[in-house]
Design a protein around this motif. Structure first.
Motif, PDB file in Angstrom:
ATOM      1  N   LEU A  71      11.553   4.712  19.445  1.00 41.45           N
ATOM      2  CA  LEU A  71      12.572   4.897  20.485  1.00 41.45           C
ATOM      3  C   LEU A  71      13.680   5.851  20.077  1.00 41.45           C
ATOM      4  O   LEU A  71      14.463   6.294  20.922  1.00 41.45           O
ATOM      5  CB  LEU A  71      13.187   3.543  20.867  1.00 41.45           C
ATOM      6  N   GLY A  72      13.764   6.160  18.787  1.00 37.68           N
ATOM      7  CA  GLY A  72      14.812   7.062  18.326  1.00 37.68           C
ATOM      8  C   GLY A  72      14.905   7.050  16.817  1.00 37.68           C
ATOM      9  O   GLY A  72      14.351   6.171  16.154  1.00 37.68           O
ATOM     10  N   LYS A  73      15.604   8.030  16.275  1.00 37.40           N
ATOM     11  CA  LYS A  73      15.739   8.148  14.826  1.00 37.40           C
ATOM     12  C   LYS A  73      16.774   7.159  14.295  1.00 37.40           C
ATOM     13  O   LYS A  73      17.544   6.567  15.055  1.00 37.40           O
ATOM     14  CB  LYS A  73      16.127   9.578  14.459  1.00 37.40           C
ATOM     15  N   ARG A 173      19.572  12.912  -3.643  1.00 40.82           N
ATOM     16  CA  ARG A 173      19.597  12.384  -2.278  1.00 40.82           C
ATOM     17  C   ARG A 173      20.382  11.085  -2.239  1.00 40.82           C
ATOM     18  O   ARG A 173      20.201  10.200  -3.069  1.00 40.82           O
ATOM     19  CB  ARG A 173      18.177  12.155  -1.769  1.00 40.82           C
ATOM     20  N   THR A 174      21.276  10.977  -1.269  1.00 41.94           N
ATOM     21  CA  THR A 174      21.993   9.731  -1.037  1.00 41.94           C
ATOM     22  C   THR A 174      21.842   9.367   0.435  1.00 41.94           C
ATOM     23  O   THR A 174      21.421  10.188   1.262  1.00 41.94           O
ATOM     24  CB  THR A 174      23.499   9.855  -1.363  1.00 41.94           C
ATOM     25  N   SER A 175      22.228   8.151   0.755  1.00 44.02           N
ATOM     26  CA  SER A 175      22.214   7.728   2.154  1.00 44.02           C
ATOM     27  C   SER A 175      23.576   7.943   2.803  1.00 44.02           C
ATOM     28  O   SER A 175      23.847   7.442   3.890  1.00 44.02           O
ATOM     29  CB  SER A 175      21.808   6.248   2.251  1.00 44.02           C
ATOM     30  N   GLY A 176      24.445   8.701   2.131  1.00 47.51           N
ATOM     31  CA  GLY A 176      25.740   9.038   2.712  1.00 47.51           C
ATOM     32  C   GLY A 176      26.844   8.103   2.266  1.00 47.51           C
ATOM     33  O   GLY A 176      26.690   7.291   1.365  1.00 47.51           O
ATOM     34  N   THR A 196      12.159   8.839   6.058  1.00 47.98           N
ATOM     35  CA  THR A 196      10.822   9.339   6.363  1.00 47.98           C
ATOM     36  C   THR A 196      10.570  10.735   5.790  1.00 47.98           C
ATOM     37  O   THR A 196       9.426  11.174   5.705  1.00 47.98           O
ATOM     38  CB  THR A 196      10.597   9.374   7.885  1.00 47.98           C
ATOM     39  N   GLU A 197      11.634  11.428   5.388  1.00 46.47           N
ATOM     40  CA  GLU A 197      11.496  12.777   4.822  1.00 46.47           C
ATOM     41  C   GLU A 197      11.533  12.778   3.295  1.00 46.47           C
ATOM     42  O   GLU A 197      11.389  13.831   2.672  1.00 46.47           O
ATOM     43  CB  GLU A 197      12.626  13.679   5.351  1.00 46.47           C
ATOM     44  N   LEU A 198      11.704  11.610   2.693  1.00 44.80           N
ATOM     45  CA  LEU A 198      11.939  11.550   1.256  1.00 44.80           C
ATOM     46  C   LEU A 198      10.768  12.073   0.438  1.00 44.80           C
ATOM     47  O   LEU A 198      10.961  12.828  -0.516  1.00 44.80           O
ATOM     48  CB  LEU A 198      12.249  10.104   0.842  1.00 44.80           C
ATOM     49  N   GLU A 200       8.310  14.170   1.018  1.00 46.46           N
ATOM     50  CA  GLU A 200       8.148  15.629   1.046  1.00 46.46           C
ATOM     51  C   GLU A 200       9.272  16.321   0.279  1.00 46.46           C
ATOM     52  O   GLU A 200       9.029  17.249  -0.499  1.00 46.46           O
ATOM     53  CB  GLU A 200       8.116  16.118   2.490  1.00 46.46           C
ATOM     54  N   ALA A 201      10.509  15.863   0.487  1.00 49.16           N
ATOM     55  CA  ALA A 201      11.643  16.493  -0.191  1.00 49.16           C
ATOM     56  C   ALA A 201      11.563  16.306  -1.696  1.00 49.16           C
ATOM     57  O   ALA A 201      11.839  17.234  -2.470  1.00 49.16           O
ATOM     58  CB  ALA A 201      12.950  15.912   0.340  1.00 49.16           C
ATOM     59  N   PHE A 202      11.150  15.123  -2.151  1.00 54.00           N
ATOM     60  CA  PHE A 202      11.062  14.822  -3.577  1.00 54.00           C
ATOM     61  C   PHE A 202       9.902  15.568  -4.224  1.00 54.00           C
ATOM     62  O   PHE A 202      10.029  16.125  -5.316  1.00 54.00           O
ATOM     63  CB  PHE A 202      10.890  13.310  -3.749  1.00 54.00           C
ATOM     64  N   SER A 203       8.776  15.606  -3.549  1.00 50.36           N
ATOM     65  CA  SER A 203       7.591  16.250  -4.123  1.00 50.36           C
ATOM     66  C   SER A 203       7.723  17.763  -4.166  1.00 50.36           C
ATOM     67  O   SER A 203       7.163  18.417  -5.057  1.00 50.36           O
ATOM     68  CB  SER A 203       6.335  15.860  -3.332  1.00 50.36           C
ATOM     69  N   ARG A 204       8.462  18.337  -3.256  1.00 52.79           N
ATOM     70  CA  ARG A 204       8.620  19.797  -3.194  1.00 52.79           C
ATOM     71  C   ARG A 204       9.809  20.304  -3.999  1.00 52.79           C
ATOM     72  O   ARG A 204      10.025  21.509  -4.090  1.00 52.79           O
ATOM     73  CB  ARG A 204       8.757  20.248  -1.737  1.00 52.79           C
ATOM     74  N   GLY A 205      10.608  19.376  -4.540  1.00 51.95           N
ATOM     75  CA  GLY A 205      11.760  19.795  -5.325  1.00 51.95           C
ATOM     76  C   GLY A 205      12.980  20.131  -4.500  1.00 51.95           C
ATOM     77  O   GLY A 205      13.948  20.694  -5.026  1.00 51.95           O
ATOM     78  N   THR A 206      12.949  19.799  -3.206  1.00 48.93           N
ATOM     79  CA  THR A 206      14.141  19.982  -2.382  1.00 48.93           C
ATOM     80  C   THR A 206      15.267  19.099  -2.894  1.00 48.93           C
ATOM     81  O   THR A 206      16.448  19.431  -2.793  1.00 48.93           O
ATOM     82  CB  THR A 206      13.841  19.643  -0.910  1.00 48.93           C
ATOM     83  N   ILE A 207      14.882  17.953  -3.447  1.00 41.99           N
ATOM     84  CA  ILE A 207      15.821  17.088  -4.147  1.00 41.99           C
ATOM     85  C   ILE A 207      15.269  16.817  -5.544  1.00 41.99           C
ATOM     86  O   ILE A 207      14.049  16.797  -5.748  1.00 41.99           O
ATOM     87  CB  ILE A 207      16.063  15.760  -3.398  1.00 41.99           C
TER      88      ILE A 207
END
Length: 338
Positions: A71-73, A173-176, A196-198, A200-207
């Protein structure tokens, strides 16, 4: 419709021997969250809450459950209940700290290691008539039905590290909320991504790392990427609440509100204990996956303690400076921790 999509809306037998059906479902509440199917928050809290309400009501109060951002993010959950798209939704103060600044008190690194200590304190201050409710939740017109604190955040990294100095200049990465300040004080850059993006971000080195409860690693397969983690720190918490608007609450009958109140109180106490008990198993799983424990030096531990004290003090002063009841809510939370 899948079983999760329509949970609890069913006839129950009132008298098996006589073959008589219980009263038909009278009220159905739409419940929305962002957790994937089978997530431990669902199994420990959301499902037991719905089951308990169904049990207390004899099947007269049920739920339609919409998981996985159907129903939403995650950041939109408060909007969903305000817009009547959902009746009950997962509302995380970290994700909407601009709207729930005082509810972030549960996110502060206040020294406890048992998530039930934080959960009970948050539940106490968020009840009608208590400090957080009257200072913030009441003003927003929302009511928390049940809540739980996750085990305290740990530092998890994609590369092996030996101490806090090794994360200077990295992206964490933090939750704010106040976790951003913690990361900044360690010389790293806080990065925001949804759960839900963690992967990909962790595996690609974005974080390069995360501040996250260890129990949140396996559901997203993050333990298969991580190389090191602290196991015994309190680097801030994460508060999970399921809430509805006060207007929708008042639409319900007194009996329905009573069922929700009783189930909420019971599940709040039960869920944190279930989640805490899972931590030992998760640590064993991490060790098997090759995630080494980061044993911090005494200097690093003292540094974390100093940062934690400063964060709590600064947070309260900042809220006070905005005309909010930061110090009052913080003191009420600390008192409830005793």
């Amino acid at each position: 419709m899948t079983p999760n999509a329509f949970h609890g809306a069913r006839f129950l037998l009132a008298t098996l021997g006589a073959g008589l059906a219980a009263p038909a479902l009278e009220t159905t509440l739409r419940v929305a969250d962002s957790f994937p199917s089978g997530h431990y928050v669902y199994t420990a809290a959301t499902q037991p809450f719905m089951d308990r309400v169904s049990e207390l009501s004899g099947g007269r109060l049920g739920f339609e459950y919409y998981p996985a951002q159907q129903l939403g993010k995650a950041k939109e959950m408060l909007e969903l209940i305000n817009g009547q798209v959902a009746d009950v939704a997962y509302v995380a103060p970290s994700y909407i700290s601009d709207k729930l600044p005082l509810a972030a008190v549960g996110e502060l690194p206040l020294g406890y290691s048992d998530p039930c200590v934080g959960t009970r304190a948050f539940w106490a201050v968020s009840r009608p008539g208590a400090a957080l409710h009257d200072a913030e939740l009441k003003q927003l017109g929302i009511r928390i039905l049940f809540a739980t604190m996750l085990p305290p955040n740990q530092l998890v990294t994609a590369d092996p590290i030996e101490g806090l100095d090794d994360i200077a200049g990295t992206k964490i990465r933090t939750s704010g909320g106040t976790k951003d300040q913690f990361v900044n004080e360690l010389g790293a850059a806080p990065i925001h991504t949804t759960a839900t993006e963690l992967y990909e971000a962790f595996s690609r080195g974005t974080i390069d790392g995360l501040l996250i409860p260890l129990t949140s690693l396996p559901p997203y397969d993050l333990h298969t990427i991580a190389k090191s983690a602290t196991y015994d720190q309190n680097l801030g918490g994460f508060t999970i609440t399921y809430a509805m608007t006060e207007a929708r609450w008042q639409d319900l009958s007194a009996q329905e509100r009573g069922w929700l109140e009783q189930a909420g109180s019971e599940i709040t106490e039960q869920a944190c204990a279930t989640i805490a008990a899972n931590t030992a198993g998760v640590i064993a799983e991490l060790e098997q996956a090759g995630v080494s424990q980061l044993a911090l030096s005494q200097d690093d531990r003292a540094r974390i303690d100093a940062i934690s004290d400063r964060i709590a003090r600064d947070w309260a002063q900042q809220q006070d400076g905005r005309g909010l009841a930061g110090s009052k809510v913080l003191e009420a939370f600390k008192d409830a921790m005793q």
